[in-house]
Design a protein around this motif. Structure first.
Motif, mmCIF file in Angstrom:
data_model
loop_
_atom_site.group_PDB
_atom_site.id
_atom_site.type_symbol
_atom_site.label_atom_id
_atom_site.label_comp_id
_atom_site.label_asym_id
_atom_site.label_seq_id
_atom_site.Cartn_x
_atom_site.Cartn_y
_atom_site.Cartn_z
ATOM 1 N N LYS A 268 0.823 -1.206 0.000
ATOM 2 C CA LYS A 268 0.000 0.000 0.000
ATOM 3 C C LYS A 268 0.858 1.256 0.000
ATOM 4 C CE LYS A 268 -4.105 -1.913 2.268
ATOM 5 N NZ LYS A 268 -4.970 -1.828 3.471
ATOM 6 N N LYS A 271 2.165 1.805 -3.437
ATOM 7 C CA LYS A 271 1.147 2.342 -4.342
ATOM 8 C C LYS A 271 0.910 3.825 -4.082
ATOM 9 C CE LYS A 271 -1.348 -1.987 -5.103
ATOM 10 N NZ LYS A 271 -2.630 -2.703 -4.910
ATOM 11 N N LYS A 272 0.868 4.214 -2.787
ATOM 12 C CA LYS A 272 0.687 5.628 -2.464
ATOM 13 C C LYS A 272 1.827 6.470 -3.014
ATOM 14 C CE LYS A 272 -2.048 5.106 1.768
ATOM 15 N NZ LYS A 272 -2.065 5.343 3.234
ATOM 16 N N ILE A 274 3.687 5.774 -5.563
ATOM 17 C CA ILE A 274 3.604 5.822 -7.030
ATOM 18 C C ILE A 274 2.560 6.845 -7.469
ATOM 19 C CG2 ILE A 274 2.940 4.487 -9.060
ATOM 20 C CD1 ILE A 274 4.189 2.039 -7.650
ATOM 21 N N THR A 275 1.384 6.845 -6.798
ATOM 22 C CA THR A 275 0.336 7.809 -7.163
ATOM 23 C C THR A 275 0.777 9.242 -6.881
ATOM 24 O OG1 THR A 275 -0.637 7.418 -4.978
ATOM 25 C CG2 THR A 275 -1.535 6.164 -6.833
ATOM 26 N N GLN A 276 1.453 9.445 -5.740
ATOM 27 C CA GLN A 276 1.954 10.788 -5.441
ATOM 28 C C GLN A 276 2.975 11.244 -6.470
ATOM 29 O OE1 GLN A 276 3.433 10.666 -1.467
ATOM 30 N NE2 GLN A 276 1.386 10.543 -0.512
ATOM 31 N N GLN A 277 3.836 10.326 -6.889
ATOM 32 C CA GLN A 277 4.836 10.667 -7.897
ATOM 33 C C GLN A 277 4.178 11.022 -9.225
ATOM 34 O OE1 GLN A 277 8.010 10.899 -7.183
ATOM 35 N NE2 GLN A 277 8.598 11.532 -9.237
ATOM 36 N N GLU A 278 3.138 10.246 -9.581
ATOM 37 C CA GLU A 278 2.435 10.533 -10.831
ATOM 38 C C GLU A 278 1.737 11.888 -10.773
ATOM 39 O OE1 GLU A 278 -0.159 7.299 -11.424
ATOM 40 O OE2 GLU A 278 1.401 5.913 -12.154
ATOM 41 N N SER A 279 1.122 12.206 -9.618
ATOM 42 C CA SER A 279 0.437 13.500 -9.488
ATOM 43 C C SER A 279 1.423 14.658 -9.565
ATOM 44 C CB SER A 279 -0.336 13.544 -8.171
ATOM 45 O OG SER A 279 0.558 13.418 -7.080
#
Length: 341
Positions: A268, A271-272, A274-279
């Motif tokens: 988890k 994943k968090k 990765i999403t923060q990096q993408e944002s």
């Protein structure tokens, strides 16, 4: 004269103790001794090694029997608890599965009771081993200690005689008398040592034979009890197996591995991240896209201006060309002169 002889004996004892202490020091420090003297005691050293092996293995066997008894009690207790649990659950279940659980629970309780019967020969075995250790081995150990003391005295006397023989002068009566006294001491020490050496060898042989008889007798009793236990339990289990024939078997699915909850948390967190990096990457790319859009709009406007200017220039050129084309004949008409008659 008697006093002189007594002083002489005291000096003799002091010298004897000195060489015994020196021999004990040589043995304790592990210094090399006379190879011929050591070779003469090779059979005795082999018997001593056998004795120490018997002493060590009997102690280990006693500890193993105690631990084995504890394990049997623990296993019987757990088996009995499992049998009681199956019986209680079987009484609540009115299907065939309940009957199977009741029968299996009774068999497990019976097996736990029969398993406790193994403790009787084991307790007897442990008592015999302890008696063997505290009597036979202890008696042999005392004899070995006395023999070691006599061997130290004998080898110390040999060192003393070797030292005296190096300074021996046959022409001097006092030195010869001293050598004879030391030689007499060596003979006496050797006599005592040989006697105890024979006793130790005989006792070690008897100790090994008695241990073999003890193990063969007690292990035969334990083996017989163990065979009876397996015969009774196997008959009981076979009878239950026969009674279960014709029952509809159940299909079970088992989990071969369980996922660690910490592993889920780590996934988890990944994943968090990765999403923060993408944002963050998307936020960085938006201003650049806006800048690129503005540049494209400016380029389009500049190109439109250029095209409009080109069109105006072309139209002006067309107008000028048409004007010149039309003004040519008009000018000619205006410049016409009257023909001379």
């Amino acid at each position: 004269m008697d006093r002189y002889a007594q002083d002489k004996s005291v000096v003799n004892k002091m010298q004897q103790k000195y060489w015994e202490t020196k021999q004990a020091f040589i043995k304790a420090t592990g210094k090399k001794e006379d190879e011929h003297v050591v070779a003469s005691d090779a059979d005795l050293d082999a018997k001593l090694e056998l004795f120490h092996s018997i002493q060590r293995t009997c102690l280990d066997l006693s500890k193993a029997i105690v631990l084995y008894q504890k394990r049997i009690c623990f296993l019987s207790q757990e088996e009995n608890e499992l049998g009681k649990f199956l019986r209680s659950q079987g009484f609540q279940d009115k299907t065939r599965a309940g009957k199977m659980m009741q029968a299996t629970g009774k068999a497990l309780c019976f097996s736990s009771q029969q398993r406790l019967a193994l403790r009787n020969p084991l307790c007897r075995f442990h008592q015999e081993v302890e008696t063997f250790r505290h009597r036979a081995i202890s008696d042999t150990w005392l004899t070995v200690n006395r023999m070691e003391q006599c061997r130290t005295e004998y080898r110390g006397a040999l060192l003393w005689m070797k030292d005296v023989s190096q300074e021996l002068d046959p022409d001097l009566y006092k030195q010869m008398e001293k050598f004879r006294k030391v030689q007499t001491q060596v003979r006496l020490a050797k006599k005592n040592f040989d006697k105890l050496k024979m006793d130790v060898c005989q006792k070690v042989d008897l100790l090994g034979a008695s241990r073999c008889n003890l193990l063969s007798h007690m292990l035969a009793t334990y083996q017989t009890t163990l065979l009876h236990f397996w015969e009774k339990t196997s008959h009981t289990m076979a009878a239950i197996h026969e009674s279960f024939k014709g029952y509809q078997p159940y299909e079970f699915t088992t989990l071969k591995s369980l996922q660690d909850p910490m592993k889920k948390l780590v996934e988890k967190e990944k994943k968090k991240k990765i999403t923060q990096q993408e944002s963050t990457d998307a936020a960085v790319q938006e201003p650049s896209q806006l800048i690129s859009l503005e540049e494209e709009n400016q380029r389009k406007e500049s190109t439109s201006f250029k095209t409009e200017d080109g069109k105006s220039i072309l139209s002006a050129l067309d107008k000028s060309s048409t004007h010149t084309a039309c003004s040519g004949p008009i000018d000619e008409l205006l410049d016409m002169k009257p023909e001379e008659g």
